[in-house]
Write a protein that holds these residues in place. Sequence first.
Motif, mmCIF file in Angstrom:
data_model
loop_
_atom_site.group_PDB
_atom_site.id
_atom_site.type_symbol
_atom_site.label_atom_id
_atom_site.label_comp_id
_atom_site.label_asym_id
_atom_site.label_seq_id
_atom_site.Cartn_x
_atom_site.Cartn_y
_atom_site.Cartn_z
ATOM 1 N N GLY B 168 0.833 -1.202 0.000
ATOM 2 C CA GLY B 168 0.000 0.000 0.000
ATOM 3 C C GLY B 168 0.865 1.247 0.000
ATOM 4 N N LEU B 169 0.260 2.386 0.329
ATOM 5 C CA LEU B 169 0.963 3.677 0.322
ATOM 6 C C LEU B 169 2.261 3.612 1.122
ATOM 7 N N ILE B 170 2.163 3.199 2.382
ATOM 8 C CA ILE B 170 3.347 3.238 3.250
ATOM 9 C C ILE B 170 4.346 2.173 2.828
ATOM 10 N N VAL B 187 9.001 -6.528 -2.071
ATOM 11 C CA VAL B 187 7.698 -6.159 -1.522
ATOM 12 C C VAL B 187 6.789 -7.377 -1.660
ATOM 13 N N VAL B 188 6.145 -7.754 -0.566
ATOM 14 C CA VAL B 188 5.223 -8.895 -0.584
ATOM 15 C C VAL B 188 3.815 -8.376 -0.326
ATOM 16 N N GLU B 189 2.901 -8.714 -1.211
ATOM 17 C CA GLU B 189 1.538 -8.196 -1.089
ATOM 18 C C GLU B 189 0.546 -9.348 -1.273
ATOM 19 N N LEU B 190 -0.393 -9.423 -0.358
ATOM 20 C CA LEU B 190 -1.398 -10.492 -0.366
ATOM 21 C C LEU B 190 -2.362 -10.360 -1.556
ATOM 22 N N ALA B 191 -2.687 -9.115 -1.906
ATOM 23 C CA ALA B 191 -3.602 -8.879 -3.017
ATOM 24 C C ALA B 191 -2.880 -9.158 -4.342
ATOM 25 N N PRO B 192 -3.626 -9.232 -5.438
ATOM 26 C CA PRO B 192 -2.991 -9.475 -6.733
ATOM 27 C C PRO B 192 -2.251 -8.254 -7.286
ATOM 28 N N GLN B 193 -2.182 -7.183 -6.539
ATOM 29 C CA GLN B 193 -1.588 -5.942 -7.050
ATOM 30 C C GLN B 193 -1.094 -5.072 -5.914
ATOM 31 N N LEU B 194 -0.235 -4.121 -6.238
ATOM 32 C CA LEU B 194 0.148 -3.067 -5.302
ATOM 33 C C LEU B 194 -0.976 -2.028 -5.247
ATOM 34 N N LEU B 195 -0.902 -1.108 -4.300
ATOM 35 C CA LEU B 195 -1.753 0.088 -4.237
ATOM 36 C C LEU B 195 -3.209 -0.188 -4.615
ATOM 37 N N VAL B 251 6.718 -4.102 8.320
ATOM 38 C CA VAL B 251 5.318 -4.503 8.205
ATOM 39 C C VAL B 251 4.464 -3.271 7.912
ATOM 40 N N ALA B 252 3.785 -3.304 6.772
ATOM 41 C CA ALA B 252 2.965 -2.152 6.367
ATOM 42 C C ALA B 252 1.690 -2.663 5.720
ATOM 43 N N ILE B 253 0.957 -3.473 6.488
ATOM 44 C CA ILE B 253 -0.261 -4.069 5.917
ATOM 45 C C ILE B 253 -1.511 -3.311 6.346
ATOM 46 N N GLY B 254 -1.302 -2.088 6.824
ATOM 47 C CA GLY B 254 -2.459 -1.267 7.142
ATOM 48 C C GLY B 254 -2.530 -0.909 8.623
ATOM 49 N N VAL B 255 -3.523 -0.120 8.950
ATOM 50 C CA VAL B 255 -3.695 0.332 10.334
ATOM 51 C C VAL B 255 -5.149 0.116 10.749
#
Lengths: 565, 565
Positions: B168-170, B187-195, B251-255
């Motif tokens: 995400g952003l951060i 960068v590792v992202e659970l969704a199929p895409q960044l941002l 870790v930047a998976i949200g707040v």
Amino acid sequence: MKKKRIVVIGGSAAGPKTAAKARRLDEHAEIILLQKDKDLSMASCGYPYYVGGVFDDRNELISTPTGVVRNPKFFLNAKGIDARTETEVVAIDPKEHTVTCKHLQSGDVDTINYDKLVVCTGARPIIPPIPGTDLDGITTLQSMKDADFLRKIRDEKNIRKAVVIGGGLIGIETCEALELAGIDITVVELAPQLLTFLDWEMAEIVENHVRAKGSNVITNNGVAAFLGEGGKLTGVKLANGTELECELAVVAIGVRPNVDLAKAAGLTIGETGGIAVNEYMQTSDPDIYAAGDCVESRNVITNKKVHAPMGDLANLQGRVAGENVIAGNTATFSGVLQTGICKVFDFSAGSTGLSEAAAKQLGYDTYETVVNASPDKPGFMGANLLISKMLADKKTGKVLGVQCVGPGDVSKQIATAAMALKGGFTVDDLINLDMPYAPPFSLAIDHFVATAHLMQNKLKGRLQGISPCAVHEKLENHEKPFILDVRGPDEFEQMRLGIGETLIPLGMLRKRLEDLPEDKETEIICYCKISLRGYEASLILQAHGWKNAKVMEGGVMAWPYNREK
Amino acid sequence: MKKKRIVVIGGSAAGPKTAAKARRLDEHAEIILLQKDKDLSMASCGYPYYVGGVFDDRNELISTPTGVVRNPKFFLNAKGIDARTETEVVAIDPKEHTVTCKHLQSGDVDTINYDKLVVCTGARPIIPPIPGTDLDGITTLQSMKDADFLRKIRDEKNIRKAVVIGGGLIGIETCEALELAGIDITVVELAPQLLTFLDWEMAEIVENHVRAKGSNVITNNGVAAFLGEGGKLTGVKLANGTELECELAVVAIGVRPNVDLAKAAGLTIGETGGIAVNEYMQTSDPDIYAAGDCVESRNVITNKKVHAPMGDLANLQGRVAGENVIAGNTATFSGVLQTGICKVFDFSAGSTGLSEAAAKQLGYDTYETVVNASPDKPGFMGANLLISKMLADKKTGKVLGVQCVGPGDVSKQIATAAMALKGGFTVDDLINLDMPYAPPFSLAIDHFVATAHLMQNKLKGRLQGISPCAVHEKLENHEKPFILDVRGPDEFEQMRLGIGETLIPLGMLRKRLEDLPEDKETEIICYCKISLRGYEASLILQAHGWKNAKVMEGGVMAWPYNREK
């Protein structure tokens, strides 16, 4: 089915756009574009940047983004448009639905029928009616030929001194271009300021920057005569008698709509001198449309007719005319805000809607103004200053105009403001705007939103503001307000106004109230660098009984007069 | 007259803004700001730029523009605010109008009365519930302490490999910061895409840029465990079993809104997990307000509650809360558009309003989309590409959302779009916008206006567009559309899609119609670099009888898949 024939007169901006839009809507129409010049579809707003050496290939001004020159062959093959260059239209016969053309190379004359005609004859530079205009070394910057002439001067480096006559958009852009070419420039402007779309104090900030970049500026003075020797320009004589030595003069005192053909054909010419058109870009003859610098437009804020010769409007109007000649008045042009922007060395200067001067001239008497100075983003990201002035209606709160100058991102400010005007937004509508924020792009509260906050505070009576001009006038009139600078001692040491101010840093103010005038009626003018601390100071003083504590809007950064350091 | 006492919990963004606004409206109120951390008024959105070395002085994150650190002394002297740091509020008693504080240094506990309380407790980073989170080398980037930790790593250059968890952003800002520090990033992202505020194909363009800058990106994959040795992080294990070696994980998976205090005090918590507030930023207790990352907001387009933890909104909401605790609900916060922007190396990526994915998820079924790719200004001025995607309602024409990515001036595009959404503008409202035009700033027809033109053409059925994704899907499904690239041979040589396309430059198309499929029902997909020529090609083919001639929107530049060259 008979093919429709569309004839377009003029091949600069509005003309080619009209023809291209018409083609997209009708692959089978016959579309003829008649152009007096040799070139077609010139990016004329780019001339100053070619002259100034931002780029070197003249063809970039007349090429597609992929580098194909927009010549008749390109128009034919890519657009299916029959573009005829060096072809001057000498007459329109609305009754017969014909135009008469003269082919400038051969001298041949012929007549072309049309079903629909679109007049995109542009504007002509105004040349002052003074002696010496035929001397060598006098030019405008209105055509490819002019651009070629000035670029050659830049490249040959054989000119030492030049005078730019006129301090409007094109004058300032030309000043920058020639200054960058190493030529000594003086800009001469009849008005008391440069860039008359700005208010005086905003223009003055720009003028200070132009001077700092090495150009000389003379305002309140016109050109009385061009001086020459042996047919060559040697100087200009100003209205006040001053003579300026120069080998080059660029005349940029404005343009007039080129309506000779339209007038001769009996089309209605409007009060501004432009061709009168309705919202469909249709002239008084229903089969003749017009677009671009030759027409007059409606200002949507004042509802008055104006001449707004801007490249973007020419394209938008051409798009409307191009649709309507094919589809039959399905598209409208809604009017203009008179939005403009200009690069001025390291500054930009822009405006949309009404300036205070324009509002006054139109007889508005219920407007409020506010000046906001702030960085465009956080200091740690390499911030640049923005100084904005907003005008709003006191009764309705409706935003009437925004000007912005400075080294910061002026373009986004004016784009945002133009959208606010388009929407008829009130100041309250702008208070909680959800703008794109991240430190590389803006402050957490964007400068535009902060400007609206200040205006709201002023309209609600919470911010007692006074403009730098009003403060200056008081001092000139020997009034004695108490002037309070609330910055830190270091800031004061670096730069100060030198107008008899007292320094009390904001952090000390609550403890040093006894250093303020005993008489609680005394007018106190508070300020800091950008007048955020100045605002807080004025509130503290008001809360402690000083009835006339005010904040000087924009602070030191928006002070348009000389400073002590 | 008894002085009003305002207590504000939280000293980051919303809290200090609330306190400052309250003070400006009432010099005599008692204003107490309680902050658990050591620092106050931190520019937390600036952390990635400090970590990345854009600036070196940590104090810039907690200083005024003139360099004064915003510590309790500054708050007291300049703002008249009693700011108490390292003071944790452990309970609110709404009935008694008190808060209980613990002084973290001394361990002392005391109780403070309030007339009005404002809760600005912010948000907490989400930590995945997986093994190994207590290893050394795992951090978030949410506090000054985190920023100090990561900056030290940058300066000491003793880390080779890092994994950023969350795109995400951060996550993306952190990726850039660490990549610039010379660390190998994945960068590792659970969704199929960044941002995920962008649609997939827009995010893919950003992802390609992130990869081109040297970072590795793994999407569709979560982190299953942190791996370590002797208490130190040595790697992460992904959900699919892959192990990535690394010495640092961010870790930047949200707040999540930090609502513990509010919940314990019995305040209503909304469906999104944020504190429920009305338009005055007032909680379910009329004497308690809340602002910033701990509250939920109303999305004005969908009219649904959302959690929108953005620095600008925190400030705007704080301003409203600060006014209302003094003046009594005279200010309102109108809701959010969920506007966001992010710098991604040489690109920017921004969005306002609804993405297509969001619209689908909300069950909208009458929207239209269009993609526009174009330079942000004329080529001769050093243009940069912009790729925008606009969403509008097919029935009403109302704009629902705009996304924009690329190296060009994205910030102005999204600011303009946010204004259009604020105004509830239809696409027709945008067709003749009078924007600030000069070559240093934009094209004659600004990219945003051109995007609206394309959308209008699509809504009117004039532009038969197809998205790159739809074309790709056809090819994957072994459909056989005729693919027509209408660029020049040079352009084709330099870069091409390699999807079985035929090259016929636009200028040749009218003469080479016999090279097209005989069957006029064949689907023909036209494109060029940015699909302006592609659009014209599709119109030519339609006019010559091909019923399924379409333009692939955005052309080669918006193709999110691999290219041949």
